[in-house]
Design a protein around this motif. Structure first.
Motif, PDB file in Angstrom:
ATOM      1  N   GLN A 107       0.810  -1.227   0.000  1.00 38.50           N
ATOM      2  CA  GLN A 107       0.000   0.000   0.000  1.00 38.50           C
ATOM      3  C   GLN A 107       0.844   1.278   0.000  1.00 38.50           C
ATOM      4  OE1 GLN A 107      -2.431  -0.478   3.478  1.00 38.50           O
ATOM      5  NE2 GLN A 107      -3.031  -2.509   2.822  1.00 38.50           N
ATOM      6  N   TYR A 219      -5.028   0.403  12.090  1.00 39.75           N
ATOM      7  CA  TYR A 219      -4.374   0.165  10.799  1.00 39.75           C
ATOM      8  C   TYR A 219      -5.339  -0.458   9.778  1.00 39.75           C
ATOM      9  CZ  TYR A 219      -0.681  -0.341   7.375  1.00 39.75           C
ATOM     10  OH  TYR A 219       0.069  -0.246   6.230  1.00 39.75           O
ATOM     11  N   ASP A 220      -5.134  -1.728   9.327  1.00 40.47           N
ATOM     12  CA  ASP A 220      -5.937  -2.163   8.181  1.00 40.47           C
ATOM     13  C   ASP A 220      -6.632  -3.511   8.341  1.00 40.47           C
ATOM     14  OD1 ASP A 220      -3.850  -3.924   8.028  1.00 40.47           O
ATOM     15  OD2 ASP A 220      -3.248  -3.435   5.996  1.00 40.47           O
ATOM     16  N   THR A 223     -10.433  -4.106   7.281  1.00 40.15           N
ATOM     17  CA  THR A 223     -10.566  -3.855   5.845  1.00 40.15           C
ATOM     18  C   THR A 223     -10.019  -5.037   5.042  1.00 40.15           C
ATOM     19  OG1 THR A 223     -10.354  -1.484   6.204  1.00 40.15           O
ATOM     20  CG2 THR A 223      -9.925  -2.260   3.981  1.00 40.15           C
ATOM     21  N   MET A 224      -8.868  -5.547   5.461  1.00 41.64           N
ATOM     22  CA  MET A 224      -8.277  -6.679   4.745  1.00 41.64           C
ATOM     23  C   MET A 224      -9.174  -7.919   4.836  1.00 41.64           C
ATOM     24  SD  MET A 224      -5.500  -5.619   3.379  1.00 41.64           S
ATOM     25  CE  MET A 224      -6.120  -3.956   3.204  1.00 41.64           C
ATOM     26  N   GLN A 227     -12.569  -7.147   2.810  1.00 40.59           N
ATOM     27  CA  GLN A 227     -12.451  -6.962   1.356  1.00 40.59           C
ATOM     28  C   GLN A 227     -12.370  -8.310   0.628  1.00 40.59           C
ATOM     29  OE1 GLN A 227      -9.046  -4.638   0.156  1.00 40.59           O
ATOM     30  NE2 GLN A 227      -7.613  -6.318   0.439  1.00 40.59           N
ATOM     31  N   SER A 331      -7.089 -11.203  -0.184  1.00 44.28           N
ATOM     32  CA  SER A 331      -6.431  -9.952   0.194  1.00 44.28           C
ATOM     33  C   SER A 331      -4.923 -10.142   0.209  1.00 44.28           C
ATOM     34  CB  SER A 331      -6.862  -9.532   1.600  1.00 44.28           C
ATOM     35  OG  SER A 331      -8.104  -8.938   1.564  1.00 44.28           O
ATOM     36  N   PHE A 405      -5.810  -3.582  -1.656  1.00 50.42           N
ATOM     37  CA  PHE A 405      -6.518  -2.334  -1.358  1.00 50.42           C
ATOM     38  C   PHE A 405      -5.864  -1.241  -2.213  1.00 50.42           C
ATOM     39  CE2 PHE A 405      -7.180   1.349   1.614  1.00 50.42           C
ATOM     40  CZ  PHE A 405      -8.554   1.278   1.702  1.00 50.42           C
ATOM     41  N   LEU A 415      -8.087   4.470   3.902  1.00 52.59           N
ATOM     42  CA  LEU A 415      -8.098   3.382   4.879  1.00 52.59           C
ATOM     43  C   LEU A 415      -8.803   3.790   6.179  1.00 52.59           C
ATOM     44  CD1 LEU A 415      -7.034   0.507   5.259  1.00 52.59           C
ATOM     45  CD2 LEU A 415      -4.943   1.469   6.191  1.00 52.59           C
ATOM     46  N   SER A 418     -12.527   3.398   5.570  1.00 56.44           N
ATOM     47  CA  SER A 418     -13.027   2.015   5.490  1.00 56.44           C
ATOM     48  C   SER A 418     -12.938   1.332   6.850  1.00 56.44           C
ATOM     49  CB  SER A 418     -12.263   1.225   4.426  1.00 56.44           C
ATOM     50  OG  SER A 418     -10.926   1.067   4.795  1.00 56.44           O
ATOM     51  N   GLN A 419     -11.870   1.576   7.575  1.00 51.55           N
ATOM     52  CA  GLN A 419     -11.730   0.969   8.903  1.00 51.55           C
ATOM     53  C   GLN A 419     -12.874   1.405   9.825  1.00 51.55           C
ATOM     54  OE1 GLN A 419      -9.413  -1.634   8.540  1.00 51.55           O
ATOM     55  NE2 GLN A 419      -8.731  -1.064  10.561  1.00 51.55           N
TER      56      GLN A 419
ATOM     57  N   THR B 271      -1.530   8.574  10.358  1.00 54.78           N
ATOM     58  CA  THR B 271      -2.054   7.619   9.373  1.00 54.78           C
ATOM     59  C   THR B 271      -2.375   8.366   8.090  1.00 54.78           C
ATOM     60  OG1 THR B 271      -2.998   6.288  11.144  1.00 54.78           O
ATOM     61  CG2 THR B 271      -3.796   5.849   8.937  1.00 54.78           C
TER      62      THR B 271
END
Lengths: 455, 307
Positions: A107, A219-220, A223-224, A227, A331, A405, A415, A418-419, B271
């Motif tokens: 990313q 963090y992600d 989402t991961m 998705q 993902s 992503f 991000l 989405s998070q 972030t």
């Protein structure tokens, strides 16, 4: 001057409110090694930054071989995952030379490439033929941005699944499952079967639950995890024109999120409302979950008798199943090795030499043997690799349908949205799946418009 | 002759270094460091708060946009939601810490067998890292094997609430941990205040047959009030900055039900890397903290004046 002042300001901003510490200074370089062969303009040591996990240890083992062969000491400096991105971006902001190479998340590519933090490796990789050694999907996602190569695919990784073979292969369980669902209990062939199996094994009175999936908001992670479902139900974050509306917030995507929430609320061990890779493995190792999703890089702990004494020999693995329409993606995890654009030309050359050595087939074979997830086509397809561990076949298969992503410079903004929205719907249970997707689509569109991708 | 002149010059030079100059000589390094590391960045970040700037875009200089960052932040309903949440969190935690801390201090005022050990045990949470405490309490709150639900009456595993997974409970879960962690700090300050109250005040009250409640209300509380207010002031400022505990326990979730303003600022600064906007947000928070602190300090001064 502006950048330094900016960095100082960033530090103050953090200190003012969050009380965060200023990112740690890079580790002091080790003593220069004895040179066995000539190195570019006397470069005797190189520093690679990576996150703190097993693959970084494997890379250090390989680096020790490099020192023996070429006389250049390579230090792999590890930083905990939670602060890794901050550490690297602080170095970018300062145009720092604390590292020569960095194994960065896919990313980050757009940000690092467009803002000049990574060295353009296009000519180098083409000239040395390195671009032909790795799978096209890994080259695209770990190395390519805007048609140029900025990283050599180093640690292939993606979300996969682990399951309890002792449960899945138990004759009584198989019989009961077939009686209830009308088909054989086996590795799920699609996400709807995964749901059935999760439901079947959910037995709270025995502290056994069907599934564990990512829910962490920081963090992600969520989402991961989500998705995977969004992709496999036929939706996407964007189309080729960067349009989000109507691409992401579709009926199918809403169904995907509804399924993800159902798995979380009904079939997942309680207390995993902020769960990432560690919690997934914990749920499996403690015998709480019949199936878990996790990045392949974290699966070695599951087949290790020391870390998983009860189930290490009863664990099976499978790729992320397709959706009901047959679409199958997973993902993307993993990272590529990039060169710091701010180091001297001599150090850049030395770093390229290391990458060339690392990309060679014998080294990639050893990388895979140590436990690193090679992206090398020949090694991936070899029987040796597929038979090396119980999870390698699923990994090799998954590497053919990984998907990422956003990796544009604005990925951080995207991000955060989405998070927040996925966590709101899936974990908090606020609103509907469609509302969550509409909110993401609206905010993503605004961000993309502001950045100039959309009019 | 020449040597004598040199000696005389040196002696003269030493004599000419006045007390003020010596003071300046000693203070100067501190002042320089203070200006370099505190004052200058403070003003530079103030400047940045009026610009559009991202610290990780090295080739894009700050672009002056006036009050746009402040306008954007102050007109964003989500920011107000996070401020409101932070306000609720600050008021609740600080009030509970004041009550619990003061109660503990009253309990430990009289020396009894084992009081030293109890005091030490109570102080342990202050000495631990908030991140460690976050991870520790995450396990305690776990509905499957955590002890918290068991202690409040859910003896069957998985039958109790998921404290960190439910939006209505997650903030309370953090408040409970914060109160557990920082009440001993309030207790420590109150205890020192209680021990400083002269015995003759109570003896005189006893002679006048004052009730225990009257003694508490007219002697104990006023005497301890300055220290209690200092504790409240410190804890209020700290509670506004709560970050690590939230990240350790919930990451700001579920959804944004525990997204305190400091957590949101972290996301904006580290972030999203919207340095200009996050500087503006930091200043808004700073102004609020200063305003609240000012109210406390005025109350403190009033109480001191009265006493």
């Amino acid at each position: 001057m502006t950048k330094k002042l900016g960095l100082l300001t960033l530090g103050l901003t953090a200190a003012l409110v969050a009380g965060c510490a200023v990112p740690a200074a890079p580790a002091a370089p080790a003593a220069p090694a004895e040179q066995a062969t000539a190195a570019p303009a006397g470069v005797t040591e190189l520093t690679i930054w990576w996150a703190e996990w097993d693959p970084a240890n494997y890379l250090q083992e390989l680096a020790n071989d490099y020192e023996k062969e070429r006389g250049i000491k390579v230090n792999v400096v590890q930083e905990p995952w939670g602060t890794y991105y901050n550490k690297v971006t602080a170095e970018w902001a300062a145009k720092g030379t604390g590292y020569d190479m960095v194994v960065g998340d896919s990313q980050w590519l757009g940000q690092a490439a467009t803002q000049g933090h990574y060295l353009d490796l296009t000519d180098f990789m083409k000239e040395k033929g390195l671009d032909k050694t790795v799978t096209p999907a890994t080259l695209l996602y770990y190395g390519t941005y805007d048609g140029k190569y900025w990283a050599f695919p180093t640690e292939g990784d993606a979300l996969g699944w682990a399951y309890r073979k002792d449960l899945f292969e138990d004759p009584a369980e198989k019989e009961a499952f077939k009686a209830k669902y009308g088909y054989d209990l086996d590795v799920p062939k699609d996400l709807l079967q995964l749901r059935d199996i999760a439901e079947f094994f959910t037995r709270p009175e025995k502290n056994l639950y069907g599934v564990a999936i990512y829910t962490q908001k920081d963090y992600d992670a969520i989402t991961m995890g989500a998705q995977n479902f969004i992709f496999n139900f036929g939706a996407d974050w964007k189309n080729d024109k960067f349009e989000v509306e109507g691409v992401l917030n579709t009926e199918n995507a809403a169904k995907a999120l509804e399924l993800y929430r159902e798995l979380y609320t009904k079939f997942m061990p309680p207390g995993l409302s902020n769960a990432f890779f560690q919690e997934m493995n914990d749920a499996f190792i403690s015998g709480q979950a019949a199936m878990i999703t996790n990045y392949f890089a974290f699966f070695p702990a599951l087949v290790n008798s020391q870390t998983n004494p009860n189930y290490y020999d009863k664990v099976g693995f499978f790729s992320t199943p397709p959706g009901p329409g047959g679409v199958q993606f997973a993902s993307l995890g993993g990272q590529g090795l990039s060169v710091n654009a701010y180091i001297s030309p001599e150090r850049q050359q030395a770093a390229k030499d290391f990458i060339e050595w690392f990309a060679s087939k014998p080294v990639q074979e050893k990388w895979a043997a140590l436990g690193g997830y090679t992206c090398n086509i020949e090694v991936l397809n070899s029987d040796t690799f597929k038979k090396a561990t119980p999870y390698n076949p699923a990994f090799a298969e998954t590497m053919n349908f990984v998907k990422d992503f956003w990796n544009i410079p604005e990925f951080g903004d995207l991000l955060v949205v989405s998070q927040r929205e996925l966590s709101k719907y899936i974990v908090e249970g606020q609103g509907t799946a469609k509302e969550a997707l509409d909110n993401i689509a609206r905010e993503h569109t605004e961000i993309l418009k502001k950045a100039g991708y959309l009019k | 002759m020449q040597l004598t002149r040199t000696q005389t010059a040196r002696a003269h030079s030493r004599r000419s270094l006045t007390d003020v100059q010596i003071q300046v000589l000693f203070i100067a390094p501190t002042i320089i460091l203070l200006v370099l590391w505190n004052i200058f960045p403070l003003f530079y970040s103030l400047y940045l708060s009026f610009t559009e700037f991202s610290v990780i875009k090295p080739d894009v200089p700050p672009a002056w946009i006036g009050l746009q960052n402040y306008n954007k932040l102050l007109s964003d309903p989500r920011i107000w939601q996070y401020f409101t949440l932070t306000g609720r969190y600050v008021v609740t935690t600080v009030a509970l810490q004041a009550i619990v801390g003061f109660g503990l201090a009253l309990f430990l005022r009289e020396r009894f067998k084992g009081s030293g050990l109890i005091t030490t045990l109570i102080l342990i949470p202050i000495m631990m890292s908030p991140v460690v405490i976050g991870l520790f309490w995450k396990l305690i709150y776990n509905p499957a094997f955590g002890i918290f639900n068991y202690l409040i009456g859910y003896s069957v595993p998985n039958s109790g609430p998921d404290w960190l997974g439910e939006a209505s409970r997650a903030l309370w879960a953090i408040i409970i941990v914060d109160v557990w962690m920082w009440s001993p700090f309030v207790m420590l300050l109150c205890l020192s205040g209680l021990k400083a109250i002269p015995d003759y005040l109570y003896e005189a009250a006893a002679i006048d047959r004052a009730s225990p409640w009257f003694q508490f209300w007219r002697i104990t509380l006023p005497q301890v009030a300055p220290l209690l207010l200092i504790a409240i002031l410190f804890r209020t400022i700290e509670a506004f900055k709560t970050f690590d505990l939230v990240m350790g326990l919930t990451g700001g979730g579920p959804g944004d039900s525990t997204e305190l303003i400091a957590v949101h600022l972290y996301r904006a600064a580290f972030t999203r890397f919207t340095t200009g906007e996050s500087s503006a947000l930091a200043y808004i928070i700073l102004v609020i903290v200063i305003a609240v602190s000012n109210l406390y300090v005025r109350s403190l001064n009033r109480i001191r004046g009265e006493s």
